[in-house]
Design a protein around this motif. Structure first.
Motif, PDB file in Angstrom:
ATOM      1  N   PRO A   1      39.507  38.815  41.324  1.00 54.98           N
ATOM      2  CA  PRO A   1      39.625  40.202  41.777  1.00 54.98           C
ATOM      3  C   PRO A   1      38.404  41.012  41.350  1.00 54.98           C
ATOM      4  CG  PRO A   1      41.039  39.800  39.892  1.00 54.98           C
ATOM      5  CD  PRO A   1      40.489  38.474  40.282  1.00 54.98           C
ATOM      6  N   SER A   2      37.919  41.851  42.267  1.00 59.10           N
ATOM      7  CA  SER A   2      36.759  42.692  41.936  1.00 59.10           C
ATOM      8  C   SER A   2      37.139  43.838  41.016  1.00 59.10           C
ATOM      9  CB  SER A   2      36.141  43.243  43.228  1.00 59.10           C
ATOM     10  OG  SER A   2      37.115  43.993  43.962  1.00 59.10           O
ATOM     11  N   SER A   3      38.410  44.180  40.982  1.00 65.73           N
ATOM     12  CA  SER A   3      38.897  45.237  40.092  1.00 65.73           C
ATOM     13  C   SER A   3      40.355  44.946  39.756  1.00 65.73           C
ATOM     14  CB  SER A   3      38.770  46.615  40.764  1.00 65.73           C
ATOM     15  OG  SER A   3      39.545  46.659  41.953  1.00 65.73           O
ATOM     16  N   GLY A   4      40.870  45.672  38.806  1.00 64.72           N
ATOM     17  CA  GLY A   4      42.255  45.465  38.414  1.00 64.72           C
ATOM     18  C   GLY A   4      42.364  44.606  37.169  1.00 64.72           C
ATOM     19  N   ASN A   5      43.565  44.170  36.885  1.00 59.87           N
ATOM     20  CA  ASN A   5      43.830  43.421  35.663  1.00 59.87           C
ATOM     21  C   ASN A   5      43.616  41.928  35.863  1.00 59.87           C
ATOM     22  OD1 ASN A   5      44.556  45.880  34.638  1.00 59.87           O
ATOM     23  ND2 ASN A   5      46.745  45.477  34.631  1.00 59.87           N
ATOM     24  N   ILE A   6      43.191  41.289  34.783  1.00 58.89           N
ATOM     25  CA  ILE A   6      43.087  39.830  34.718  1.00 58.89           C
ATOM     26  C   ILE A   6      44.081  39.356  33.667  1.00 58.89           C
ATOM     27  CG2 ILE A   6      41.614  37.866  34.143  1.00 58.89           C
ATOM     28  CD1 ILE A   6      39.275  39.359  35.154  1.00 58.89           C
ATOM     29  N   LEU A   7      44.901  38.391  34.032  1.00 60.41           N
ATOM     30  CA  LEU A   7      45.920  37.882  33.121  1.00 60.41           C
ATOM     31  C   LEU A   7      45.433  36.597  32.476  1.00 60.41           C
ATOM     32  CD1 LEU A   7      49.183  38.450  35.213  1.00 60.41           C
ATOM     33  CD2 LEU A   7      48.162  39.928  33.471  1.00 60.41           C
ATOM     34  N   PHE A   8      45.510  36.543  31.140  1.00 61.23           N
ATOM     35  CA  PHE A   8      45.180  35.356  30.374  1.00 61.23           C
ATOM     36  C   PHE A   8      46.474  34.712  29.878  1.00 61.23           C
ATOM     37  CE2 PHE A   8      41.120  37.442  30.310  1.00 61.23           C
ATOM     38  CZ  PHE A   8      40.190  36.413  30.239  1.00 61.23           C
ATOM     39  N   GLN A   9      46.586  33.402  30.086  1.00 58.32           N
ATOM     40  CA  GLN A   9      47.756  32.659  29.652  1.00 58.32           C
ATOM     41  C   GLN A   9      47.387  31.822  28.428  1.00 58.32           C
ATOM     42  OE1 GLN A   9      50.753  32.988  30.998  1.00 58.32           O
ATOM     43  NE2 GLN A   9      50.137  34.250  32.740  1.00 58.32           N
ATOM     44  N   LEU A  10      48.024  32.113  27.291  1.00 60.25           N
ATOM     45  CA  LEU A  10      47.768  31.340  26.073  1.00 60.25           C
ATOM     46  C   LEU A  10      48.272  29.913  26.239  1.00 60.25           C
ATOM     47  CD1 LEU A  10      48.768  33.900  23.285  1.00 60.25           C
ATOM     48  CD2 LEU A  10      46.475  33.244  23.976  1.00 60.25           C
ATOM     49  N   ARG A  11      47.504  28.956  25.711  1.00 51.25           N
ATOM     50  CA  ARG A  11      47.932  27.559  25.787  1.00 51.25           C
ATOM     51  C   ARG A  11      49.091  27.291  24.836  1.00 51.25           C
ATOM     52  NH1 ARG A  11      42.109  26.971  25.830  1.00 51.25           N
ATOM     53  NH2 ARG A  11      41.414  26.431  27.934  1.00 51.25           N
TER      54      ARG A  11
END
Length: 372
Positions: free
Chosen positions: A188-198
């Motif tokens: 996405p060029s803008s907005g939130n990025i979700l990180f998933q913990l291993r």
């Protein structure tokens, strides 16, 4: 005198700093993945040709014979049906081809493939994989594989003896498949990025959000749950999401996790986490060795004397019990102290497994005991 005290205090402070244990930090890229950026599994059915008589038995592997017939017909060779039934080649093997389609792979990119026999072929050494389409879960073809196999084993012998090193029924082709279709995904060029913990952990997720906010500013990231951390691109990274993710992934975070002891009784393996603690407990260790031995005693008469030879069996029973050593483990000791204390009483790995189970049953183990 005043300067001497100040100098002594500085030396003491420097010594304490040198003795302090460093905080173990890990990059975010080693702790979490970006949601949506992942590999995709591919699979296909193919044939390996060029084997030196080590392929499938056509009489037993019907699917191999049918695959050969289909390829011959596809090449435009019109042969009578009776001719197909007489195929007895041993130079072909049916295989399953698997691969991982990496994220953002474009058409024309090479990817590695793994080939495994599904018939009764004894070896795939020297074989070549014929053109095999690799499909995804949706049934679409994403790559096409072909090429000579690299088998990391050897197998040779005759009817009476056989020698083998490693496995010869599976192989690998580096760059053996070419991507024909890309998976549609764009950052996405803008907005939130979700990180998933291993590894799911509330503390690690909170520390990760705090570290991101400390680097980019307050309000950049927040922890949603024990596995998900949301990050929004700052204003200074207009349109450059790749640079923002690169800087974000290089931030170091001290991960946390539950205290665990993992034991495998079959192999005698014990792995303890650094946060394992125990309450005050006394451990006694001793073994009882029971030895039973039998011997045969022969009694025979003197020369020229009457009588017969008599054989009797004598059984000897001995029991040896080692002295029990009672060791008191104080509250809150760390991993190294636990290991030294239990090694001091001569406990073997299998003894340690029984000891840890007893400590857990006594309620003195502050952590999770996982038995494999």
């Amino acid at each position: 005198m005043k300067y001497r005290f100040c100098f002594t205090g500085l030396l003491l402070l420097a010594a304490l700093l040198c003795m302090a244990a460093p905080v173990k930090a890990t990059r975010i890229k080693d702790l979490a993945n970006i949601e949506g950026v992942r590999d995709n599994q591919l699979m296909g059915y193919g044939l390996v040709i060029g084997l030196n008589g080590t392929g499938d038995d056509i009489k037993k592997s019907i699917f191999t014979k049918q695959a050969i017939i289909n390829i011959i017909k596809r090449m435009g060779m019109a042969l009578p049906e009776a001719t197909f039934q007489q195929i007895k080649t041993k130079n072909v093997a049916a295989v399953m081809v698997t691969s991982q389609l990496p994220p953002f792979a474009r058409p024309g990119s090479p990817i590695d493939i793994q080939i495994s026999s599904i018939g009764d072929a004894s070896s795939l050494s020297g074989g070549t994989l014929l053109m095999t389409p690799l499909k995804g879960p949706d049934g679409s073809t994403y790559a096409v594989a072909q090429g000579p196999l690299a088998v990391g084993g050897i197998s040779f012998g005759g009817k009476a003896a056989k020698a083998q090193k490693n496995f010869t029924t599976s192989g690998r082709v580096t760059g053996g498949a070419i991507v024909e279709r890309a998976v549609n995904y764009a950052l996405p060029s803008s907005g939130n990025i979700l990180f998933q913990l291993r590894e799911t952990d509330f503390t690690t997720a909170s520390r990760m959000a705090d570290a991101i906010n400390g680097h980019f500013g307050a309000g950049t990231a927040k922890s949603i749950d024990s596995r998900t951390v949301s990050a929004v691109k700052p204003v200074g990274f207009q349109g450059d999401m790749v640079t923002f993710i690169s800087d974000l992934e290089s931030i170091e975070v001290a991960p946390d996790g539950p205290a665990k002891i993992v034991v495998n009784e079959r192999t005698g393996t014990i792995v303890m986490g650094q946060d394992v603690r125990i309450s005050t407990v006394a451990v006694s260790h001793g073994n009882l060795n029971l030895v039973i031995s039998e011997s045969t005693e022969v009694s025979q008469p003197n020369p020229l004397a009457a009588g017969t030879t008599v054989a009797t069996t004598k059984t000897t029973l001995s029991a040896v019990e080692e002295e029990g050593n009672l060791v008191v483990l104080p509250m809150g000791i760390n991993l190294g102290e636990i290991a030294r204390a239990l090694n001091a009483i001569g406990a073997t790995p299998r003894d340690l497994i029984a000891i840890f189970q007893a400590i857990k049953a006594a309620g003195a183990l502050q952590g999770e005991l996982v038995i494999l």
